[in-house]
Design a protein around this motif. Structure first.
Motif, mmCIF file in Angstrom:
data_model
loop_
_atom_site.group_PDB
_atom_site.id
_atom_site.type_symbol
_atom_site.label_atom_id
_atom_site.label_comp_id
_atom_site.label_asym_id
_atom_site.label_seq_id
_atom_site.Cartn_x
_atom_site.Cartn_y
_atom_site.Cartn_z
ATOM 1 N N GLU A 1 14.142 36.358 -39.066
ATOM 2 C CA GLU A 1 13.371 35.638 -37.821
ATOM 3 C C GLU A 1 12.851 34.101 -38.288
ATOM 4 N N VAL A 2 13.074 33.200 -37.567
ATOM 5 C CA VAL A 2 12.268 31.967 -37.860
ATOM 6 C C VAL A 2 11.185 31.681 -36.909
ATOM 7 N N GLU A 3 10.997 32.518 -35.898
ATOM 8 C CA GLU A 3 9.829 32.348 -34.901
ATOM 9 C C GLU A 3 9.373 33.781 -34.512
ATOM 10 N N THR A 4 7.736 33.767 -34.269
ATOM 11 C CA THR A 4 7.414 35.078 -34.091
ATOM 12 C C THR A 4 7.547 35.496 -32.598
ATOM 13 N N SER A 5 7.364 36.812 -32.389
ATOM 14 C CA SER A 5 7.406 37.131 -30.986
ATOM 15 C C SER A 5 6.468 38.187 -30.594
ATOM 16 N N SER A 6 6.004 38.512 -29.530
ATOM 17 C CA SER A 6 5.184 39.414 -28.895
ATOM 18 C C SER A 6 5.755 40.984 -29.436
ATOM 19 N N GLU A 7 7.185 41.246 -29.237
ATOM 20 C CA GLU A 7 7.717 42.384 -29.441
ATOM 21 C C GLU A 7 7.622 42.705 -30.845
ATOM 22 N N MET A 8 7.668 41.877 -31.845
ATOM 23 C CA MET A 8 7.655 42.129 -33.133
ATOM 24 C C MET A 8 6.189 41.954 -33.615
ATOM 25 N N ASP A 9 5.490 41.323 -33.251
ATOM 26 C CA ASP A 9 3.868 41.372 -33.600
ATOM 27 C C ASP A 9 3.088 42.477 -33.327
#
Length: 329
Positions: free
Chosen positions: A298-306
């Motif tokens: 991934e190159v950006e974070t996301s709520s689903e991952m966080d």
């Protein structure tokens, strides 16, 4: 479910079967396993048949993830140890080579900063250990370079025989006897006369939470000697009354349904069975074992991952704070 397999029924002990899998879906073995597979610790023949008869996904998750990741994030950023003798909470990550220990540290900092971080150097899938020194990693909580009040210690991975980090060094680290920057020597534990041996560790030097990190892609075929080393370290931590958790990484590589959608992480029957079997192997309570997909491609974070990273992190901090309270007397 389509599968092609050949089973070798040689039985050396009542709980031991050896199986070769040529192709399998997420409901059974992970699709990337194409070798002889020893399920000595993983439930024997009945578990193998159980995988074949169950669907890949449950209708409801067997563990719920928090709905509000920002609330947990604020707790983590604002946390400070209440014990005046502890300037920070120290978390030790240990486990087999290539389990994703360094990647988890990077993932935590990525979540906290809200952008992808690469503080810890990591290597692609490798049979040799990339981490060689005992090092403390602080987590930045903003771009002003202020730190969170918890730190991670990363160390050389466990390997069979006299390879990897010596089991004795792990036990010394728990008690705070290993100084920052010590370079591990496979097969040769740190000696008391070594300048990197801390003879008088403070509470800050000692470990407050022990976290085992294992990969979902290799957990079923983990070497017996590595399991025994992990068990010995766990027993030492138990003698110190130290809290212990486990994170199982690479879940997306082990289950194609999770690779399609991270929200399936606690719906996967294969991963659920993996957690239960690891619980049987090391005795870690089920509510102390967490599934994690680290940030990698991934190159950006996301709520689903966080959120699936924040859940175990919060538990580490809560358990560690309880441990520090007990050290106040």
């Amino acid at each position: 479910m389509l599968l092609s397999l050949r089973r070798h029924q040689t039985q050396t002990r009542p709980d031991t079967y050896v199986t070769e899998t040529l192709s399998f879906s997420c409901g059974g073995l992970p699709p990337n396993v194409h070798s002889w597979y020893n399920i000595k610790y993983m439930g024997g023949k009945s578990s193998f048949l159980h995988w074949m008869q169950n669907p890949a996904l449950l209708s409801e998750p067997w563990r719920k993830l928090p709905e509000n990741d920002q609330e947990i994030l604020e707790f983590i950023k604002s946390y400070k140890p209440r014990n005046d003798r502890a300037g920070h909470l120290r978390i030790l990550l240990h486990g087999p080579v290539g389990a994703g220990k360094s990647s988890f540290i990077n993932s935590v900092e990525s979540v906290v900063l809200g952008r992808i971080s690469g503080q810890v150097m990591t290597a692609a899938a490798s049979e040799s250990c990339f981490t060689t020194k005992y090092k403390t990693f602080r987590i930045y909580k903003d771009e002003n370079k202020t730190h969170c009040s918890f730190v991670f210690n990363d160390m050389m991975g466990l390997e069979p025989q006299k390879q990897g980090v010596p089991e004795e060094d792990l036990k010394l680290a728990l008690r705070g006897h290993i100084a920052e920057g010590y370079k591990f020597i496979p097969g040769r534990p740190l000696m008391e006369e070594d300048p990197f041996y801390n003879k008088h560790p403070s509470l800050d030097n000692k470990i407050h939470v022990l976290v085992s990190v294992v990969s979902a892609t290799t957990l079923n075929i983990i070497n017996d000697e590595v399991v025994e080393k992990m068990r010995e370290v766990r027993l030492e931590a138990s003698r110190l009354e130290m809290p212990q958790l486990t994170i199982i990484t690479h879940v997306d590589e082990a289950c194609s349904e999770v690779k399609k959608d991270i929200k399936n992480i606690y719906k996967s029957t294969y991963l659920k069975n993996l957690v239960e079997r690891f619980h049987q192997v090391l005795g870690i309570p089920l509510n102390c074992i967490f599934l994690v997909k680290n940030y990698s491609s991934e190159v950006e974070t996301s709520s689903e991952m966080d959120v699936q990273i924040l859940q175990p992190l919060k538990q580490m901090i809560l358990f560690g704070e309880d441990f520090l309270k007990d050290q106040e007397d």
